[in-house]
Enzyme design. Structure first.
Site, PDB file in Angstrom:
ATOM      1  N   TYR A 121       4.117   1.989 -53.677  1.00  0.00           N
ATOM      2  CA  TYR A 121       3.353   3.205 -53.392  1.00  0.00           C
ATOM      3  C   TYR A 121       1.930   2.852 -52.967  1.00  0.00           C
ATOM      4  CZ  TYR A 121       1.035   7.689 -54.321  1.00  0.00           C
ATOM      5  OH  TYR A 121       0.300   8.847 -54.212  1.00  0.00           O
TER       6      TYR A 121
ATOM      7  N   ILE B  39      -2.492  13.662 -60.940  1.00  0.00           N
ATOM      8  CA  ILE B  39      -2.345  15.119 -60.884  1.00  0.00           C
ATOM      9  C   ILE B  39      -1.073  15.526 -61.632  1.00  0.00           C
ATOM     10  CG2 ILE B  39      -2.298  17.124 -59.358  1.00  0.00           C
ATOM     11  CD1 ILE B  39      -4.815  15.353 -59.095  1.00  0.00           C
TER      12      ILE B  39
END
Length: 290
Positions: free
Chosen positions: A182, A217
């Site tokens: 990622y 988040i």
């Protein structure tokens, strides 16, 4: 102590500037605009679609799950979107990404805001095991499909004097152990879009690019992947989406959210790199990861 006080004063000043000296934003700047939001069946992308809808934009949402997209479209309409439609697309297929832009042009007649948010491929949290297939899958979805969408939409966006909003991550600017695939794709995004932004400016092409640098988040996927294996607290996805939409519409170069866990640590990275590495290490509960 003197240096710490200077650093503290500087950080306070930067925070004050970031929160209070931004341009004026109004819903009229969004009403009637044509917006494509990728990865919008859930998480941050879904919330971004809702924010644009509340302000009367024409919204196209896309992801792989048609049932969820129908639900998102209905909520967009309930919130006040001028129109809301969906396109099912798989970003692991670059031809599908190209076709998505063509279908958006058919649906909307043009495009004002391209929001690149989707994530997929080898999205996991754990030790690096050297799997090249996982790396290729991650780069295709999280990097190459972004480029394909940008290339395909470039002409429309230049015609409308539109904007590109790229959802990146603090993982694209600092070391991110246990999420190597990622992180690699986000570093690639940062390199591509910062270079493209500068080139467009030098060529006097009016096409602003906003890069949103996000921390942890509270999306369902992020919480599920990371779980209780880090010490950081997740920030709310609805507030995150509002910050992204505002920054993108105002054509800001970057959006940092939350500011305290993205922009400020990046300053320490450059000033005190050894302390920065130590600080990163303390965020991971390694015994729960290995």
């Amino acid at each position: 102590m003197g240096l710490l006080r200077i650093l503290g004063a500087l950080l306070v000043g930067l925070g004050a500037w970031y929160f209070y000296s931004q341009d004026t934003f109004s819903e009229d700047m969004v009403r009637g605009k044509r917006v494509l939001v990728t990865g919008s069946s859930t998480g941050i992308g879904e919330q971004i679609a809702y924010d644009f809808a509340r302000m009367g934009a024409h919204v196209v949402v896309t992801a792989r799950r048609e049932e969820r997209l129908r639900e998102v479209v209905q909520k967009c309409l309930d919130l006040g979107a001028s129109s809301a439609q969906y396109v099912v697309a798989d970003m692991s297929n670059l031809t599908s990404a190209q076709e998505l832009v063509e279908e958006t042009k058919t649906l909307l007649g043009g495009l004002d805001h391209l929001v690149l948010n989707h994530v997929g491929g080898a999205v996991s949290f754990g030790p690096f095991k050297g799997d090249m297939k996982a790396m290729m899958n991650s780069l295709t979805v999280n990097f190459l499909s972004y480029i394909e969408l940008t290339i395909s939409a470039l002409e429309m966006l230049q015609e409308s004097h539109g904007t590109i909003i790229v959802i990146s991550s603090v993982a694209g600017r600092m070391p991110s152990p246990f999420s190597v695939w990622y992180s690699a794709s986000k570093f690639a995004l940062e390199g591509f879009y910062s270079s493209l932004r500068t080139e467009l400016r030098l060529r006097k092409v009016d096409l602003p690019i906003t890069v949103a640098v996000l921390g942890y988040i509270d999306t369902d996927s992020a919480v599920q992947i990371v779980g209780d294996r880090i010490t950081m607290m997740a920030s709310p996805k609805d507030e995150c989406a509002r910050a992204i939409v505002k920054g993108g519409v105002l054509r800001h170069r970057e959006v940092f959210y939350p500011y305290w866990s993205t922009k400020i640590p990046l300053l320490f990275r450059d000033w005190v790199p050894e302390y920065f590495d130590h600080m990163i290490g303390r965020s991971y509960m390694v015994d729960k990861i290995l």
